[in-house]
Design a protein around this motif. Structure first.
Motif, PDB file in Angstrom:
ATOM      1  N   UNK A   7       0.886  -1.304  -0.103  1.00  0.00           N
ATOM      2  CA  UNK A   7      -0.112   0.056  -0.044  1.00  0.00           C
ATOM      3  C   UNK A   7       0.819   1.275  -0.003  1.00  0.00           C
ATOM      4  N   UNK A   8       1.848   1.309   0.569  1.00  0.00           N
ATOM      5  CA  UNK A   8       2.894   2.159   0.583  1.00  0.00           C
ATOM      6  C   UNK A   8       4.295   1.639   0.100  1.00  0.00           C
ATOM      7  N   UNK A   9       5.261   2.592  -0.027  1.00  0.00           N
ATOM      8  CA  UNK A   9       6.680   2.235  -0.390  1.00  0.00           C
ATOM      9  C   UNK A   9       7.214   1.494   0.429  1.00  0.00           C
ATOM     10  N   UNK A  10       8.135   0.584   0.208  1.00  0.00           N
ATOM     11  CA  UNK A  10       9.006  -0.155   1.073  1.00  0.00           C
ATOM     12  C   UNK A  10       9.654   0.630   1.898  1.00  0.00           C
ATOM     13  N   UNK A  11       9.564   0.313   3.217  1.00  0.00           N
ATOM     14  CA  UNK A  11      10.323   1.188   4.200  1.00  0.00           C
ATOM     15  C   UNK A  11       9.628   2.240   4.874  1.00  0.00           C
ATOM     16  N   UNK A  15       1.901  -8.578  17.556  1.00  0.00           N
ATOM     17  CA  UNK A  15       1.820  -7.186  17.971  1.00  0.00           C
ATOM     18  C   UNK A  15       2.691  -6.210  17.296  1.00  0.00           C
ATOM     19  N   UNK A  16       2.134  -5.058  17.303  1.00  0.00           N
ATOM     20  CA  UNK A  16       2.889  -4.029  16.153  1.00  0.00           C
ATOM     21  C   UNK A  16       3.536  -2.905  17.001  1.00  0.00           C
ATOM     22  N   UNK A  17       4.428  -2.224  16.654  1.00  0.00           N
ATOM     23  CA  UNK A  17       5.028  -0.994  17.226  1.00  0.00           C
ATOM     24  C   UNK A  17       4.463   0.019  16.392  1.00  0.00           C
ATOM     25  N   UNK A  45       5.998  -4.456   6.631  1.00  0.00           N
ATOM     26  CA  UNK A  45       6.078  -5.542   7.837  1.00  0.00           C
ATOM     27  C   UNK A  45       4.674  -5.796   7.956  1.00  0.00           C
ATOM     28  N   UNK A  46       3.978  -4.657   7.946  1.00  0.00           N
ATOM     29  CA  UNK A  46       2.181  -4.859   8.034  1.00  0.00           C
ATOM     30  C   UNK A  46       1.513  -6.077   7.088  1.00  0.00           C
ATOM     31  N   UNK A  62       0.116  -9.318   7.973  1.00  0.00           N
ATOM     32  CA  UNK A  62      -1.259  -9.678   7.537  1.00  0.00           C
ATOM     33  C   UNK A  62      -1.281 -10.841   6.727  1.00  0.00           C
ATOM     34  N   UNK A  63      -0.386 -11.394   5.749  1.00  0.00           N
ATOM     35  CA  UNK A  63      -0.169 -12.576   4.750  1.00  0.00           C
ATOM     36  C   UNK A  63       0.154 -13.678   5.526  1.00  0.00           C
TER      37      UNK A  63
END
Length: 94
Positions: free
Chosen positions: A6-10, A25-27, A34-35, A39-40
């Motif tokens: 959805x957005x550029x890498x990084x 969990x996510x920071x 990473x999201x 998700x995958x």
């Protein structure tokens, strides 16, 4: 299936997460890459669980059929046993 980025890498996407000691969990600095990976991974896990559920439902169905067959065999053997014991009682005058 995999989602396109959805957005550029990084690129960082702010996300509120749970305790950092859990792999799910996510920071707040989690990147879109990473999201998507998380998700995958979760989608893969869900797909595997769905397959396992179908397998378990099939197993349950087979076990129920086997149980019904065994109960029918028991009923038939009980009936034969009852008929044989009734015949024995008649022959012995009981």
């Amino acid at each position: 299936g995999r989602l396109p980025a959805a957005a550029g890498a990084g690129e960082e996407v702010p996300v509120e997460g749970g305790p950092p000691d859990h792999s799910y969990s996510l920071s707040s600095g989690t990147t879109s890459e990473e999201l998507l990976r998380k998700l995958n991974e979760q989608r893969d896990i869900i797909a595997l669980l769905e397959v396992k559920m179908k397998e378990m439902k099939g197993s349950i169905r087979r076990l129920r059929l086997a149980e019904a067959q065994l109960r029918e065999e028991i009923r038939e053997k009980d009936r034969l046993l009852h008929a044989a014991s009734a015949g024995t009682r008649k022959r012995h005058g009981l």
